[in-house]
Design a protein around this motif. Structure first.
Motif, mmCIF file in Angstrom:
data_model
loop_
_atom_site.group_PDB
_atom_site.id
_atom_site.type_symbol
_atom_site.label_atom_id
_atom_site.label_comp_id
_atom_site.label_asym_id
_atom_site.label_seq_id
_atom_site.Cartn_x
_atom_site.Cartn_y
_atom_site.Cartn_z
ATOM 1 N N ASN A 73 -35.385 -21.510 5.197
ATOM 2 C CA ASN A 73 -35.128 -21.376 6.632
ATOM 3 C C ASN A 73 -34.183 -22.445 7.165
ATOM 4 O O ASN A 73 -33.737 -22.365 8.302
ATOM 5 C CB ASN A 73 -36.448 -21.439 7.416
ATOM 6 N N HIS A 91 -32.326 -21.917 12.510
ATOM 7 C CA HIS A 91 -33.442 -21.761 11.593
ATOM 8 C C HIS A 91 -33.833 -20.289 11.532
ATOM 9 O O HIS A 91 -34.115 -19.677 12.558
ATOM 10 C CB HIS A 91 -34.627 -22.611 12.043
ATOM 11 N N ASP A 93 -36.242 -17.055 9.794
ATOM 12 C CA ASP A 93 -37.687 -16.849 9.790
ATOM 13 C C ASP A 93 -38.115 -16.171 8.492
ATOM 14 O O ASP A 93 -38.630 -15.064 8.495
ATOM 15 C CB ASP A 93 -38.092 -16.015 11.007
#
Length: 253
Positions: A73, A91, A93
């Motif tokens: 991530n 970021h 998931d």
């Protein structure tokens, strides 16, 4: 004799206190046991070029510390802050078990510090202004370079839950490129219909990489799912003819 024992006890007590203090100082702060230090390969560079660097995470405890996030991530990044900010802290998931572990002592992680904006928008039809004024227009090369000037590093660490100490700040000086990159050629002439373009193949690319490829082709990126990585399908499919400024919907894993 009694005086000698008293003196010996005082000396031993002082040694114990001295030893405990030294151990405590070596161990670092119990509530923030991870020291963060940024090292960059260059302090002066032309804007638009990336800088290779290292983040040193020093685990001051005697035990291993696990970074509590999926490494895929993106858990560690370094950006720049100055006249404008460039924080490539996206970021995704993805669900996976934590794999990054900090052993006691020094842990080194390579990073790339970008000296471009983290995002951009394509030129609008008929030369209209960007719908998001704070986001610059994409160039032929992709992300436009940051304005010249002095910047300081900014560290993003995920998964250590407040265990890190404040990182050092490294000053980086950016000079302007000799030949500023041209804007992406997507602005239409007033009154003319949008030109047809071919949808590029972006399957397998990251969501950011796919958006940049589409921007160079004068197309917008839309997402059928949260913007993860990689792209597993696109609509319309690659090779289709669509008008400039059309949206290509990306499905990501």
């Amino acid at each position: 004799m009694k005086g000698s024992r008293t003196l010996l006890f005082a000396v031993l007590s002082a040694l114990v206190v001295s030893s405990f203090t030294a151990t405590e100082a070596t161990a670092g702060s119990p509530s923030h046991p991870v020291k963060v230090r940024v090292i960059v390969g260059r302090h002066r560079i032309v804007a638009g070029h990336s800088i290779e660097g290292t983040v040193v995470l020093t685990n001051t405890t005697a035990r291993q510390i696990t970074v509590d996030t999926c490494a895929a991530n993106g858990w560690l990044a370094v950006g720049l802050s100055g006249r404008v900010d460039s924080y490539p802290f996206a970021h995704t998931d993805i669900g996976c078990a934590p794999t990054v572990r900090l052993v006691p002592g020094i842990n080194r992680f390579p990073v790339t510090v970008i000296t471009t904006y983290a995002s951009c928008t394509q030129p609008q039809p008929a030369g209209g202004s960007s719908p998001t004024p704070s986001t610059p227009t994409c160039t032929v090369a992709g992300l436009p370079p940051l304005p010249a000037g002095s910047y300081v590093t900014k560290v993003d660490v995920v998964g250590l839950g407040g265990l890190t100490q404040a990182p050092n700040r490294v000053v980086v000086h950016l000079s302007p490129p000799k030949n500023p990159p041209r804007l992406a050629p997507c602005a239409d002439q007033p009154g003319s219909p949008p030109a047809p373009v071919t949808v590029p193949d972006v399957v397998g690319a990251s969501s950011l990489g796919a958006a940049l490829v589409l921007a160079r082709a004068c197309l917008n990126a839309g997402y059928a799912s949260p913007a993860g990585s990689p792209v597993i399908s696109e609509t319309p499919i690659a090779g289709s003819k669509v008008p400039e400024h059309s949206t290509v919907t990306l499905t990501t894993r």
